[in-house]
Design an enzyme around this catalytic site. Structure first.
Site, PDB file in Angstrom:
ATOM      1  N   ASP A  15       0.863  -1.182   0.000  1.00 11.02           N
ATOM      2  CA  ASP A  15       0.000   0.000   0.000  1.00 11.02           C
ATOM      3  C   ASP A  15       0.895   1.226   0.000  1.00 11.02           C
ATOM      4  O   ASP A  15       2.098   1.131   0.287  1.00 11.02           O
ATOM      5  CB  ASP A  15      -0.901  -0.007   1.247  1.00 11.02           C
ATOM      6  CG  ASP A  15      -1.798   1.229   1.333  1.00 11.02           C
ATOM      7  OD1 ASP A  15      -2.358   1.631   0.304  1.00 11.02           O
ATOM      8  OD2 ASP A  15      -1.928   1.803   2.434  1.00 11.02           O
ATOM      9  N   SER A  16       0.305   2.371  -0.258  1.00 13.98           N
ATOM     10  CA  SER A  16       1.066   3.617  -0.206  1.00 13.98           C
ATOM     11  C   SER A  16       1.545   3.912   1.199  1.00 13.98           C
ATOM     12  O   SER A  16       2.489   4.677   1.397  1.00 13.98           O
ATOM     13  CB  SER A  16       0.202   4.780  -0.709  1.00 13.98           C
ATOM     14  OG  SER A  16      -0.911   4.977   0.143  1.00 13.98           O
ATOM     15  N   GLY A  48      -2.768   9.074  -3.428  1.00 16.97           N
ATOM     16  CA  GLY A  48      -3.959   9.697  -4.018  1.00 16.97           C
ATOM     17  C   GLY A  48      -3.765  11.105  -4.517  1.00 16.97           C
ATOM     18  O   GLY A  48      -4.601  11.607  -5.279  1.00 16.97           O
ATOM     19  N   CYS A  78      -4.264  -1.119  -2.017  1.00 14.42           N
ATOM     20  CA  CYS A  78      -4.357   0.340  -2.193  1.00 14.42           C
ATOM     21  C   CYS A  78      -5.288   0.602  -3.359  1.00 14.42           C
ATOM     22  O   CYS A  78      -5.000   0.183  -4.488  1.00 14.42           O
ATOM     23  CB  CYS A  78      -2.970   0.914  -2.458  1.00 14.42           C
ATOM     24  SG  CYS A  78      -2.938   2.680  -2.842  1.00 14.42           S
ATOM     25  N   GLU A 158      -2.715   8.458   8.164  1.00  8.51           N
ATOM     26  CA  GLU A 158      -1.359   7.910   8.209  1.00  8.51           C
ATOM     27  C   GLU A 158      -0.641   8.310   9.495  1.00  8.51           C
ATOM     28  O   GLU A 158       0.226   7.586   9.987  1.00  8.51           O
ATOM     29  CB  GLU A 158      -0.579   8.399   6.985  1.00  8.51           C
ATOM     30  CG  GLU A 158       0.753   7.718   6.753  1.00  8.51           C
ATOM     31  CD  GLU A 158       0.647   6.386   6.044  1.00  8.51           C
ATOM     32  OE1 GLU A 158       1.652   5.650   6.055  1.00  8.51           O
ATOM     33  OE2 GLU A 158      -0.422   6.058   5.493  1.00  8.51           O
ATOM     34  N   CYS A 190     -10.861   3.707   0.005  1.00  8.06           N
ATOM     35  CA  CYS A 190      -9.426   3.785   0.294  1.00  8.06           C
ATOM     36  C   CYS A 190      -9.176   2.894   1.494  1.00  8.06           C
ATOM     37  O   CYS A 190      -9.952   2.920   2.466  1.00  8.06           O
ATOM     38  CB  CYS A 190      -9.015   5.234   0.591  1.00  8.06           C
ATOM     39  SG  CYS A 190      -7.306   5.408   1.195  1.00  8.06           S
ATOM     40  N   HIS A 192      -7.141   3.095   3.803  1.00  9.26           N
ATOM     41  CA  HIS A 192      -6.907   3.836   5.043  1.00  9.26           C
ATOM     42  C   HIS A 192      -8.218   4.068   5.806  1.00  9.26           C
ATOM     43  O   HIS A 192      -8.221   4.111   7.041  1.00  9.26           O
ATOM     44  CB  HIS A 192      -6.271   5.197   4.758  1.00  9.26           C
ATOM     45  CG  HIS A 192      -4.811   5.165   4.450  1.00  9.26           C
ATOM     46  ND1 HIS A 192      -4.312   4.701   3.254  1.00  9.26           N
ATOM     47  CD2 HIS A 192      -3.738   5.552   5.176  1.00  9.26           C
ATOM     48  CE1 HIS A 192      -2.995   4.807   3.259  1.00  9.26           C
ATOM     49  NE2 HIS A 192      -2.617   5.327   4.416  1.00  9.26           N
TER      50      HIS A 192
END
Length: 267
Positions: A15-16, A48, A78, A158, A190, A192
């Site tokens: 993932d990012s 993103g 992601c 994050e 997303c 997250h």
């Protein structure tokens, strides 16, 4: 004593940043006999708000790293990387099983009671051709899809503080248009966002159903891998291009199983 090496069959996940830990958690539950290697590209998060060219380059580099470590299946945890680069990954490695997350429009269509669905996602996901094709697959259905770009939200998640006033203000800002549109179902587009699902639920109201596809991704990975190997001690390794201490702190907060953490070499 150093941890034992990862062993096949190995699942590579990336993932990012830390958002894909929501998918890793589902994979851990569904695949109890497989080693898991997770890469958080936190030094370059969030994807993103990056260009498509940048996202594609990072995605290919991380996939190459996971394959070099012995991954026999890749999970793109992601939504933005899926939307921008999944097709090019499959073109580059046509025989490699790749499971990719995408916004759960189909389950949302099945769940909605009033035909009004919201999608919260990064700007890159919502502008992608892949997402537009996903939407067009439901043309003709008696539904209206309300798209809500959420710039900056993944970046604040994050940081790992779910009670950050700036984060809560952003959630409220992005939820307001969806409430005004009268949606009764909202897709968390997303990986997250599930980590602040309670905060999103509070902003939208208890009557709104939230859709997260992590479990569906894990089930698809299990189908592609086939019967599990003999039961053995399984290892989970988390690697990051950012701060190992930060990843360790968030993973201990969000995951209930044992893992090791290290810097991602050469990424």
């Amino acid at each position: 004593m150093s941890p034992r090496p990862l062993q096949p069959p190995l699942i590579g996940v990336f993932d990012s940043g830390v958002g894909g830990l929501s998918v890793l958690k589902a994979l851990h539950q569904q695949l109890p006999a497989h080693d898991l290697l997770y890469v958080a590209d936190s030094a370059h998060a969030p994807y993103g708000e990056r260009s498509d060219e940048f996202i594609t380059a990072r995605t290919h580099r991380i996939a190459s790293h996971l394959l070099a470590q012995g991954a026999s299946l890749l999970v793109i945890a992601c939504n933005t990387a899926t939307a921008v680069a999944a097709a090019s990954l499959r073109e580059r490695w046509p025989h490699l099983p790749i499971v990719a997350v995408e916004p759960g429009i189909k389950p949302a269509v099945a769940l909605t009671r009033n035909g009004h669905i919201g999608v919260m996602a990064t700007p890159a996901t919502l502008r992608s051709d892949k997402f537009r094709r996903l939407l067009s697959a439901h043309d003709g259905a008696a539904i209206e899809v309300h798209l809500q770009p959420c710039p900056g939200l993944a970046g604040l998640i994050e940081h790992g503080n779910g009670e950050d006033p700036a984060l809560l203000a952003l959630i409220d800002q992005f939820s307001r248009p969806l409430k005004q549109a009268g949606v009764d179902t909202v897709v968390l587009g997303c990986t997250h966002y599930p980590f602040v699902a309670a905060q999103i639920q509070a902003a939208l109201g208890k009557h709104v159903q939230l859709v997260d596809t992590a479990d569906a991704v894990a089930r698809q990975a299990a189908r592609l891998l086939g019967p599990p190997p003999a039961t053995r001690s399984r290892r989970v390794l988390l690697q990051t291009t950012g701060s190992a201490n930060h990843l360790t702190r968030l993973a201990h907060h969000w995951l209930s199983f044992h893992f090791d953490v290290a810097h991602a070499p050469g990424l």
